[in-house]
Design a protein around this motif. Structure first.
Motif, PDB file in Angstrom:
ATOM      1  N   TYR A   1       0.836  -1.199   0.000  1.00 44.88           N
ATOM      2  CA  TYR A   1       0.000   0.000   0.000  1.00 44.88           C
ATOM      3  C   TYR A   1       0.878   1.260   0.000  1.00 44.88           C
ATOM      4  O   TYR A   1       0.653   2.194  -0.784  1.00 44.88           O
ATOM      5  CB  TYR A   1      -0.911  -0.001   1.223  1.00 44.88           C
ATOM      6  CG  TYR A   1      -1.961   1.088   1.203  1.00 44.88           C
ATOM      7  CD1 TYR A   1      -3.250   0.831   0.758  1.00 44.88           C
ATOM      8  CD2 TYR A   1      -1.668   2.387   1.637  1.00 44.88           C
ATOM      9  CE1 TYR A   1      -4.213   1.825   0.736  1.00 44.88           C
ATOM     10  CE2 TYR A   1      -2.616   3.384   1.619  1.00 44.88           C
ATOM     11  CZ  TYR A   1      -3.888   3.096   1.171  1.00 44.88           C
ATOM     12  OH  TYR A   1      -4.840   4.094   1.138  1.00 44.88           O
TER      13      TYR A   1
ATOM     14  N   SER B   1       2.410   1.684  -3.324  1.00 41.20           N
ATOM     15  CA  SER B   1       1.446   2.122  -4.334  1.00 41.20           C
ATOM     16  C   SER B   1       1.228   3.632  -4.265  1.00 41.20           C
ATOM     17  O   SER B   1       1.022   4.288  -5.294  1.00 41.20           O
ATOM     18  CB  SER B   1       0.114   1.383  -4.162  1.00 41.20           C
ATOM     19  OG  SER B   1      -0.602   1.849  -3.023  1.00 41.20           O
TER      20      SER B   1
ATOM     21  N   LEU C   1       4.012   5.202  -6.233  1.00 39.07           N
ATOM     22  CA  LEU C   1       3.799   5.096  -7.685  1.00 39.07           C
ATOM     23  C   LEU C   1       2.885   6.212  -8.172  1.00 39.07           C
ATOM     24  O   LEU C   1       3.158   6.853  -9.201  1.00 39.07           O
ATOM     25  CB  LEU C   1       3.196   3.731  -8.024  1.00 39.07           C
ATOM     26  CG  LEU C   1       4.072   2.499  -7.808  1.00 39.07           C
ATOM     27  CD1 LEU C   1       3.267   1.227  -8.102  1.00 39.07           C
ATOM     28  CD2 LEU C   1       5.317   2.538  -8.695  1.00 39.07           C
TER      29      LEU C   1
ATOM     30  N   GLY D   1      -0.141   1.817  -9.913  1.00 35.29           N
ATOM     31  CA  GLY D   1      -0.333   2.250  -8.542  1.00 35.29           C
ATOM     32  C   GLY D   1      -1.756   2.043  -8.055  1.00 35.29           C
ATOM     33  O   GLY D   1      -1.976   1.585  -6.931  1.00 35.29           O
TER      34      GLY D   1
ATOM     35  N   LEU E   1      -2.289  -1.764  -7.702  1.00 35.55           N
ATOM     36  CA  LEU E   1      -1.576  -2.268  -6.536  1.00 35.55           C
ATOM     37  C   LEU E   1      -2.229  -1.806  -5.246  1.00 35.55           C
ATOM     38  O   LEU E   1      -2.267  -2.542  -4.253  1.00 35.55           O
ATOM     39  CB  LEU E   1      -0.118  -1.812  -6.588  1.00 35.55           C
ATOM     40  CG  LEU E   1       0.805  -2.338  -5.476  1.00 35.55           C
ATOM     41  CD1 LEU E   1       0.882  -3.864  -5.527  1.00 35.55           C
ATOM     42  CD2 LEU E   1       2.206  -1.732  -5.615  1.00 35.55           C
ATOM     43  N   ASN E   2      -2.778  -0.597  -5.246  1.00 35.39           N
ATOM     44  CA  ASN E   2      -3.440  -0.085  -4.053  1.00 35.39           C
ATOM     45  C   ASN E   2      -4.665  -0.927  -3.708  1.00 35.39           C
ATOM     46  O   ASN E   2      -4.865  -1.313  -2.555  1.00 35.39           O
ATOM     47  CB  ASN E   2      -3.839   1.379  -4.267  1.00 35.39           C
ATOM     48  CG  ASN E   2      -4.300   2.050  -2.999  1.00 35.39           C
ATOM     49  OD1 ASN E   2      -5.459   1.952  -2.625  1.00 35.39           O
ATOM     50  ND2 ASN E   2      -3.387   2.753  -2.344  1.00 35.39           N
TER      51      ASN E   2
ATOM     52  N   SER F   1      -3.494  -4.302  -2.439  1.00 36.05           N
ATOM     53  CA  SER F   1      -2.880  -4.237  -1.110  1.00 36.05           C
ATOM     54  C   SER F   1      -3.924  -4.053  -0.016  1.00 36.05           C
ATOM     55  O   SER F   1      -3.769  -4.581   1.090  1.00 36.05           O
ATOM     56  CB  SER F   1      -1.860  -3.092  -1.056  1.00 36.05           C
ATOM     57  OG  SER F   1      -2.492  -1.830  -1.199  1.00 36.05           O
TER      58      SER F   1
ATOM     59  N   TYR G   1      -8.641   6.600  -9.411  1.00 35.37           N
ATOM     60  CA  TYR G   1      -8.587   5.949  -8.101  1.00 35.37           C
ATOM     61  C   TYR G   1      -9.994   5.775  -7.530  1.00 35.37           C
ATOM     62  O   TYR G   1     -10.358   4.690  -7.048  1.00 35.37           O
ATOM     63  CB  TYR G   1      -7.734   6.774  -7.147  1.00 35.37           C
ATOM     64  CG  TYR G   1      -7.570   6.153  -5.780  1.00 35.37           C
ATOM     65  CD1 TYR G   1      -6.519   5.287  -5.511  1.00 35.37           C
ATOM     66  CD2 TYR G   1      -8.478   6.412  -4.752  1.00 35.37           C
ATOM     67  CE1 TYR G   1      -6.365   4.701  -4.269  1.00 35.37           C
ATOM     68  CE2 TYR G   1      -8.339   5.833  -3.501  1.00 35.37           C
ATOM     69  CZ  TYR G   1      -7.283   4.979  -3.266  1.00 35.37           C
ATOM     70  OH  TYR G   1      -7.156   4.391  -2.038  1.00 35.37           O
TER      71      TYR G   1
END
Length: 230
Positions: free
Chosen positions: A32, A35, A38, A124, A127-128, A131, A189
């Motif tokens: 996290y 990320s 990133l 990112g 991956l966030n 995570s 996001y």
């Protein structure tokens, strides 16, 4: 292949199956934090809390990671009137995110070409979401920001969705006023991290001993009561 259904994500006592859960917690938190790095290096907009962290970074001599930890502590202090109690996972969240986000910023170069920045942004966000599924699935309790959300929801009687939206809007607005970066990455996001987390959660959510026993018992009952084919 059918994905397993997720169990409850409530807190599981610290001592239960530490050999699996503890590494999962720290790996998830480390991913996290990385990320966040990133998305910051992509320079195309970050998540609302990182917008606030970036904005504060412009007005202090502190690093992004240090501010991330400090904001986590501030969020934790807001638990007091909400009668929330921190857990091991709450403290680990603050410490690990502060360290790994700064480490990621040291490792990832600045001023990359646009295609590389797009790759960092997409990677990112993905991956966030992954995570979050990993560290939340370890079930060591909520992070300071998540606990603020659930505590405020319980105290006011408002839905978690509404409370989360109000908190995110407030944090985003404050961060923007302080100079944090808002862009396409912020929108991406908001749209993608929830579905990504939900997709991966069934694989990483730890099932307690009581939940596994209950599942076995239900399966046994279903087998006994299933009709016999002629």
């Amino acid at each position: 292949m059918t994905r397993p259904s997720p169990p409850s994500l409530t807190y599981v006592p610290l001592g239960e199956h530490l050999r699996r859960r503890l590494p999962q917690l720290f790996i998830g938190l480390a991913l996290y934090g990385f990320s966040l790095s990133l998305m910051v290096r992509a320079s195309l907009g970050v998540n609302p809390w990182s917008v606030l962290n970036e904005g504060l970074e412009h007005h202090t001599s502190l690093s992004f990671g240090t501010i991330t930890g400090a904001v986590g502590v501030l969020a934790l202090l807001l638990w007091i009137p909400l009668k929330q109690r921190p857990t091991f996972g709450t403290v680990a969240n603050i410490v690990v995110l502060a360290c790994t986000s700064d480490l990621g910023l040291l490792l990832i170069p600045e001023h990359l070409a646009f295609p590389a920045r797009v790759g960092l942004l997409v990677g990112g966000v993905f991956l966030n979401g992954l995570s979050v599924a990993v560290y939340v699935g370890a079930r060591f309790g909520p992070g300071p920001r998540d606990g603020l959300m659930t505590g405020a929801s319980a105290a006011t009687g408002l839905s978690i969705r509404l409370i989360r939206t109000l908190i995110e809007i407030t944090v985003l607005g404050a961060g923007r006023l302080l100079g944090g970066s808002v862009g396409v990455g912020t929108v991406l996001y908001a749209l993608a991290v929830g579905p990504t987390t939900q997709f991966f959660m069934p694989w990483f959510a730890y099932r307690s001993a009581a939940e596994r026993a209950a599942t076995v018992a239900r399966s046994a009952r279903a087998t006994r009561t299933a009709p016999v084919k002629a």
